[in-house]
Design a protein around this motif. Structure first.
Motif, short mmCIF file in Angstrom:
data_model
loop_
_atom_site.label_atom_id
_atom_site.label_comp_id
_atom_site.label_asym_id
_atom_site.label_seq_id
_atom_site.Cartn_x
_atom_site.Cartn_y
_atom_site.Cartn_z
N ILE A 58 0.74 -1.13 0.02
CA ILE A 58 -0.04 -0.09 -0.14
C ILE A 58 0.91 1.29 -0.13
N ASN A 59 1.65 1.30 0.65
CA ASN A 59 2.74 2.46 1.08
C ASN A 59 4.06 2.15 0.25
N LEU A 60 4.38 2.96 -0.79
CA LEU A 60 5.78 3.09 -1.36
C LEU A 60 6.48 4.32 -1.07
N GLY A 61 7.10 4.08 0.22
CA GLY A 61 7.79 5.46 0.60
C GLY A 61 6.80 6.37 1.06
N ALA A 62 6.77 7.56 0.34
CA ALA A 62 5.87 8.70 0.82
C ALA A 62 4.88 8.65 -0.19
N ASN A 101 -9.03 -5.19 -15.29
CA ASN A 101 -9.61 -6.24 -14.59
C ASN A 101 -8.56 -7.64 -13.97
N VAL A 102 -7.43 -7.05 -13.72
CA VAL A 102 -6.26 -7.92 -13.26
C VAL A 102 -6.45 -8.08 -11.56
N PRO A 103 -6.59 -9.45 -11.28
CA PRO A 103 -7.04 -9.69 -9.83
C PRO A 103 -5.48 -9.19 -8.98
N PHE A 104 -5.75 -8.45 -7.92
CA PHE A 104 -4.81 -8.09 -6.99
C PHE A 104 -5.10 -8.00 -5.61
N ALA A 105 -4.02 -7.97 -4.67
CA ALA A 105 -3.87 -7.89 -3.29
C ALA A 105 -3.17 -6.95 -2.81
N PHE A 106 -3.53 -6.30 -1.67
CA PHE A 106 -2.72 -5.33 -1.21
C PHE A 106 -1.84 -6.14 -0.04
N THR A 107 -0.43 -5.65 0.28
CA THR A 107 0.17 -6.19 1.41
C THR A 107 0.54 -5.10 2.22
N THR A 108 0.26 -5.02 3.43
CA THR A 108 0.63 -3.93 4.33
C THR A 108 0.86 -4.25 5.74
N GLY A 109 1.45 -3.39 6.53
CA GLY A 109 2.01 -3.43 7.92
C GLY A 109 0.95 -2.90 8.95
#
Length: 641
Positions: A563-567, A581-589
């Protein structure tokens, strides 16, 4: 007191130049509750009047030294006796003019001679009683005036105390920035305190219609405010409400506390309360929640980094001792960088301090020469942690195999700013001289992987030269001052409804996965895990600009996005994938999704630190969605054909 005045003895003055008449008057007035005082001359009469309070004067009109008219006039001119009753007694028949003259000089009655005793006594008795009544009225008036005076003084004192109290309340309210109001429910009217503009930060009249005030309230809070003021049923308690007012400085948060009461007589409900500006408190609460979420995010990233270091170190370790030593050194390198960041409140790290601190332990082990030169450059927090690992790996490799492994070896570290058409960059160089000949590594180890990943994270390209003179490493990367907390921007994405899977399909053996992750170690480990599972990984990509370009132009089946790429925020990348229409998921802390931008909360996500099983399950789910998309596209094509 009134009965005492009515019973007290009064004084009657008898004035006549003939003692026989005085005796006769005395006999006639016997039985009158009065003290009889006799005077044979005008002078004696005046002397008595100066010393004594007289109720009634019986006076002969004709006296040798001063006639009765003149004496009566003198008595009336004295303030003390201007209301004393004077009765004239005359043996001579008085004409009308004489009677008028007598009344003008102060006489209240006239008794002719021969005197009828009963008439004289009755008249005197009447004026004696009038005197007593007058005395009583004077005393009552005096008492009333005294009471009025005391009451007036009390009212003045109470008014002064009330004014002081109101002034203290006003000053205290202004000091506390506390406004007050009174709401008339029947009239739908609001009355504000003078400092209300300082509380609401918007100009309002002292008297205002309730509907006009509602227009100033934030649209999301208007119904709550209407219900709060409309419900005048909290007379036994103090009701509270927090709402927003649209002011000159934006939204002003206000806390109101109020009580309702019934107006005496009419019974109309009214509300009296206070208003307090709590915008700063609300902002502090929100900031604290954001800090807690950010702390949770950073801790999760640190744990994920440590887990990645451990797994990556174990994959290249030849023994438990070498694994423990490598793991300990790498964690200490990150810890040292963390200490420098903490000292600067995570605003960045001076590169010279970072390099000097990372190489100091190796300098103390040998007499070899380590030279550090460079301009003053401040690294971002993320770049600093990656750079600390790079320096640790370079120094460890130099101690084991390079210039620091033999006596006389030399390491020079230098950097400089470079101006390019794309902006200012940093050029970093590590050179070893005087060590053993360099040999090409048999396998790709952890150190080389870290070096390449860190360079990519900085937007640069790593160059390594195994020359006969010694190992050389250099890279040129972006120099960014973006060290602020990540802001929630680029969040215009709208969630796309994902149809429920009715038939569970087995996951494909392998697919092409776009990996966007700015934590180098986490990205390395995730890439290795995915490749070991038979997938092809595009990336990892750490820069938003490159991620946008790859998401729009490259072909892949699914995507994993930090979700966060630096600032920056990766929502623009998600927008592109959603359109494609590409399936995707978020990785987050972040553990609590409430701190994520609202449009991103409905998408699948993986919380750091994550296990290999979690990654496999998520990838399998996305693969099934990708397969369904392909199948759906094929069906549409067949229908068109």
């Amino acid at each position: 007191m009134a009965s005492t005045i009515l019973d007290e003895t009064v004084n009657i003055l008898l004035v006549d130049d003939q003692p026989g008449k005085l005796l006769a008057y005395e006999a006639i007035l016997d039985g009158v509750n009065a003290n009889l005082i006799k005077a044979t001359t005008s002078e004696e009469a005046l002397t008595v009047l100066l010393k004594t309070d007289i109720a009634v004067i019986l006076m002969d009109v004709c006296m040798p030294d001063l006639d009765g008219f003149e004496l009566a006039e003198m008595i009336r001119n004295h303030p003390r006796h201007e209301k004393t009753a004077v009765i004239f007694i005359s043996a001579v028949r008085l004409e009308t003019d004489d009677l008028l003259k007598g009344y003008r000089t102060g006489a209240v009655d006239y008794v002719p001679v021969p005197v009828v005793p009963e008439i004289l006594k009755a008249k005197v008795q009447i004026f004696v009683e009038l005197h007593r009544k007058s005395r009583q009225l004077d005393i009552l008036n005096a008492d009333l005036e005294e009471r009025v005076k005391q009451r007036t003084e009390q009212l003045v004192q109470s008014h002064a105390m009330l004014q002081q109290s109101e002034e203290r309340l006003r000053l205290a309210s202004e000091a506390a920035r506390l406004g007050t109001f009174e709401y008339d429910q029947a009239e739908q009217d609001l009355q504000w305190s003078q400092n209300i503009a300082d509380v609401l930060h918007v100009s309002v009249p002292e008297h205002q219609r309730f509907d006009d005030f509602i227009d100033l309230v934030h649209s999301d809070d208007r119904e709550a405010v209407r219900s709060y003021f409309r419900a005048a049923n909290f007379a036994e308690t103090t009701a509270e409400l927090e709402f927003r007012v649209i002011s000159a400085r934006g939204d002003t948060w206000v806390l109101t506390r109020a009580r309702a009461f019934q107006t005496a007589g009419t019974g109309a409900p009214r509300v009296i309360g206070t208003l307090l500006d709590i915008t700063e408190r609300k902002s502090a609460d929100s900031h604290q929640q954001l800090l807690m979420a950010e702390l949770d995010h950073r801790v999760k990233n640190i744990l994920a980094n440590v887990a990645a270091i451990a797994r990556l170190s174990s994959s290249n370790a030849t023994s438990i001792d070498t694994f423990a030593s490598a793991l300990d050194g790498r964690i200490h390198a990150m810890s040292a960088a963390h200490d420098l960041l903490r000292q600067s409140s995570w605003t960045g790290v001076d590169l010279h301090k970072l390099v000097a601190g990372a190489l100091e332990p190796f300098r103390s082990r040998t007499d070899n020469d380590i030279v550090i030169e460079g301009e003053r450059v401040r690294l971002t927090s993320k770049f600093a942690q990656s750079m600390a690992l790079v320096l640790h790996e370079l120094a460890t490799n130099a101690v084991k195999h390079g210039a620091l492994s033999t006596s006389g070896g030399k390491v020079s570290v230098d950097w400089s700013r470079v101006a390019t058409p794309d902006g200012e960059k940093i050029k970093f160089a590590w050179k070893e001289r005087g060590g053993p000949p360099c040999a090409k590594p048999i396998r790709k180890g952890f150190g080389l992987t870290v070096i390449r990943s860190a360079s990519s994270e900085c937007g640069g390209q790593a160059n390594m030269d195994l020359s006969t003179e010694g190992f050389e490493f250099s890279f040129e990367g972006d120099l960014s001052a973006r060290t602020q907390m990540v802001s929630q921007r680029h969040v215009s994405i709208k969630s796309r409804a994902v149809p429920a899977t009715t038939v569970t399909q087995p996951a494909a053996l392998g697919c092409k996965i776009l990996l966007i992750e700015d934590e180098a170690l986490i990205a390395m480990q995730l890439k290795l895990d995915l490749e070991e599972d038979g997938h092809t990984v595009i990336g990892p990509i750490a820069q938003l600009s490159e991620a946008l370009r790859t998401a729009a132009e490259s072909e892949f089946d699914i995507a994993l996005i930090d979700i966060n790429l630096g600032a920056d925020n990766s929502a623009p990348v998600a927008e592109i994938l959603d359109r494609r229409n590409v399936p995707f998921a978020f990785t987050t802390g972040y553990n609590d999704l409430i701190f994520m931008p609202p449009p991103l909360r409905n998408y699948p996500h993986l919380t750091k630190p994550y296990s290999l099983a979690d990654v496999k399950d998520l990838v399998a789910k996305l693969q099934r969605q990708s397969a369904e998309r392909v199948e759906h596209t094929r069906d549409d094509a067949n229908q068109v054909a």
